[in-house]
Design a protein around this motif. Structure first.
Motif, short mmCIF file in Angstrom:
data_model
loop_
_atom_site.label_atom_id
_atom_site.label_comp_id
_atom_site.label_asym_id
_atom_site.label_seq_id
_atom_site.Cartn_x
_atom_site.Cartn_y
_atom_site.Cartn_z
N HIS A 188 0.70 -1.21 -0.03
CA HIS A 188 -0.03 0.04 -0.08
C HIS A 188 0.99 1.21 -0.26
N GLY A 189 0.36 2.39 -0.42
CA GLY A 189 0.88 3.46 -0.17
C GLY A 189 0.30 4.34 1.10
N ASP A 190 0.61 5.44 1.66
CA ASP A 190 0.13 5.91 2.74
C ASP A 190 -0.49 7.17 2.02
N ILE A 191 -1.74 7.34 2.84
CA ILE A 191 -2.47 8.68 2.43
C ILE A 191 -2.01 10.04 2.68
N ASN A 192 -1.14 10.27 3.76
CA ASN A 192 -0.75 11.26 4.54
C ASN A 192 0.21 12.26 3.63
N THR A 193 0.75 13.10 4.37
CA THR A 193 1.84 13.86 3.83
C THR A 193 3.13 13.25 3.83
N ILE A 194 3.67 12.99 5.32
CA ILE A 194 4.63 12.24 5.43
C ILE A 194 4.33 11.04 6.57
N THR A 195 5.04 10.06 6.61
CA THR A 195 4.56 9.20 7.91
C THR A 195 6.02 9.00 8.36
N LEU A 196 5.97 8.94 9.76
CA LEU A 196 7.14 8.69 10.73
C LEU A 196 7.05 7.41 11.59
N LEU A 197 8.05 6.34 11.38
CA LEU A 197 7.76 5.19 12.18
C LEU A 197 8.85 4.75 13.12
N LEU A 198 8.15 4.34 14.16
CA LEU A 198 9.12 3.73 15.19
C LEU A 198 8.83 2.20 15.37
N GLY A 199 9.76 1.39 15.66
CA GLY A 199 9.67 0.08 15.76
C GLY A 199 9.85 -0.79 14.43
N ALA A 200 10.63 0.17 13.61
CA ALA A 200 10.64 -0.80 12.20
C ALA A 200 11.91 -1.51 12.16
N GLU A 201 12.69 -1.59 13.32
CA GLU A 201 14.06 -2.43 13.35
C GLU A 201 13.62 -3.94 13.64
N GLU A 202 12.32 -4.28 14.02
CA GLU A 202 11.76 -5.48 13.82
C GLU A 202 11.38 -5.72 12.34
N ALA A 203 12.21 -6.95 11.85
CA ALA A 203 11.89 -7.16 10.65
C ALA A 203 10.72 -7.28 10.11
N GLY A 204 10.57 -6.98 8.64
CA GLY A 204 9.18 -7.13 8.16
C GLY A 204 8.91 -6.01 7.22
N LEU A 205 9.51 -4.66 7.51
CA LEU A 205 9.07 -3.75 6.42
C LEU A 205 10.07 -3.86 5.06
N GLU A 206 9.11 -3.66 4.15
CA GLU A 206 9.83 -3.81 2.90
C GLU A 206 9.21 -2.67 1.86
N LEU A 207 9.80 -2.08 1.10
CA LEU A 207 9.40 -0.99 -0.23
C LEU A 207 9.58 -1.53 -1.43
N LEU A 208 8.84 -1.29 -2.36
CA LEU A 208 8.77 -1.56 -3.74
C LEU A 208 9.79 -0.87 -4.56
N LYS A 209 10.95 -1.27 -4.99
CA LYS A 209 11.46 -0.53 -5.75
C LYS A 209 11.11 -0.26 -7.16
N ALA A 210 11.55 0.77 -8.02
CA ALA A 210 11.09 0.93 -9.23
C ALA A 210 11.32 0.08 -10.23
N ASP A 211 12.32 -1.12 -9.73
CA ASP A 211 12.66 -2.02 -10.85
C ASP A 211 11.68 -3.31 -10.52
N GLY A 212 10.68 -3.23 -9.39
CA GLY A 212 9.89 -4.30 -9.08
C GLY A 212 10.26 -5.18 -8.07
N GLU A 213 11.62 -4.98 -7.48
CA GLU A 213 11.96 -5.76 -6.56
C GLU A 213 11.78 -4.99 -5.21
N TRP A 214 11.49 -6.01 -4.15
CA TRP A 214 11.13 -5.71 -3.04
C TRP A 214 12.50 -5.38 -1.95
N LEU A 215 12.50 -4.41 -1.22
CA LEU A 215 13.84 -4.16 -0.36
C LEU A 215 13.25 -3.91 1.03
N ALA A 216 14.10 -4.80 1.68
CA ALA A 216 13.85 -5.05 3.39
C ALA A 216 14.47 -3.46 3.94
#
Length: 305
Positions: A188-216
């Motif tokens: 998903h993409g976030d609705i808002n202006t910017i998101t600030l996240l605490l707790g991402a050091e626990e594994a699981g968060l990934e972003l989708l790069k422009a080349d279609g690969e997921w980056l942890a």
């Protein structure tokens, strides 16, 4: 973490603005260190979040605000789903928003907060954390403004008394073979202006790069992961990108324990018109829309309105 910027926000903003902006333009994400949110406040908030989610289900459900679209209080497991997703995300959460006086011109857009009486000090702790998130977010926006060639304080008025929401999140452990690789939060993409996240050091968060690969994303402990939301993407006509991201269940032992995090969804004022910045206008620029109307459109898409 490849070329995602990891910057100390304690440095002069003029020195880090372009490093940060370049990361937001390419990845939509950056890691912020030395953000100014006290470590003891974060630790206390984490303890209280866990204490709330450990309450009986019946108790938690007593804090569901009927008709509120999840904007305040408790939202149970299996409610929210990502845009275009066919199944609900595997999470439960609590929302804290901005409290405004009843006679404030924007009060109609923001319901009063509700607070669980079962967790001592909950209100005081999360009001303090909300204010600290708000301050850190404004500093990040000041750096973004400099990167865009705007006055450092350009965004101050746009987010003053904005409809920002702090979310306490719990992704419960799963059982058996379904646990490894399960999607706790679909792409998903976030609705808002910017998101600030605490707790991402626990594994699981990934972003989708422009080349279609997921980056942890693997930030240092206590750092903020910051990403661009759809509102800022729209304001800049895609110059800063709202990148799709997801939370997957990690492999191994971590798959069988709960994951907790605390994102802060920083919003424009409800009456702010999101109109493409003059420096970002081209033939593809979207039409103006108010922040509130944009929010309502997106909340309907994710099953919260």
């Amino acid at each position: 973490m490849t070329d995602i910027a990891s910057v100390s926000i304690a440095r002069p903003l003029s020195e880090l603005a372009d490093e940060l902006g370049t990361s937001f333009a390419e990845y939509g994400f950056a890691v912020i260190r030395d953000h100014g949110i006290p470590a003891d406040l974060i630790a206390r908030a984490e303890e209280m979040s866990k204490a709330f989610f450990a309450l009986p289900d019946e108790t938690k459900r007593s804090y569901i605000l009927a008709g509120g679209g999840g904007a305040r209080g408790y939202t149970p497991f299996g409610t929210e789903k990502a845009k275009d997703a066919s199944v609900h995300d595997l999470k439960e959460f609590w929302h804290v928003g901005r409290d405004l006086p009843a006679d404030h011109p924007l009060a109609e857009y923001m319901a009063p907060n509700i607070w669980p009486v079962e967790v001592s000090g909950f209100r005081e702790t999360f009001e303090a954390l909300y204010a600290a998130f708000d301050e850190a977010g404004r500093k990040v926006l000041s750096a973004i403004a400099l990167h865009l060639g705007l006055d450092e304080h350009f965004f101050d008025a746009t987010v003053e008394d904005g409809n920002s929401v702090m979310r306490l999140l719990r992704y419960p452990p799963l059982e058996g073979a379904e646990a490894e690789g399960a999607i706790r939060a679909a792409a998903h993409g976030d609705i808002n202006t910017i998101t600030l996240l605490l707790g991402a050091e626990e594994a699981g968060l990934e972003l989708l790069k422009a080349d279609g690969e997921w980056l942890a994303i693997d930030p240092p402990e206590g750092a903020l992961v910051v990403n661009i939301g759809d509102m800022l993407d729209r304001l800049t006509n895609g110059r800063l990108v709202s990148t799709k991201h997801r939370v997957v269940n990690p492999k191994g032992e971590a798959a069988y324990r709960a994951r907790y995090s605390m994102p802060f969804f920083l919003h424009f004022r409800p009456d702010y018109m999101i109109e493409t910045l003059p420096s970002c206008v081209d033939e593809n620029a979207p039409p103006p829309i108010s922040s509130h109307e944009f929010l309502l459109q997106r909340l309907r898409e994710i099953n919260l309105a």
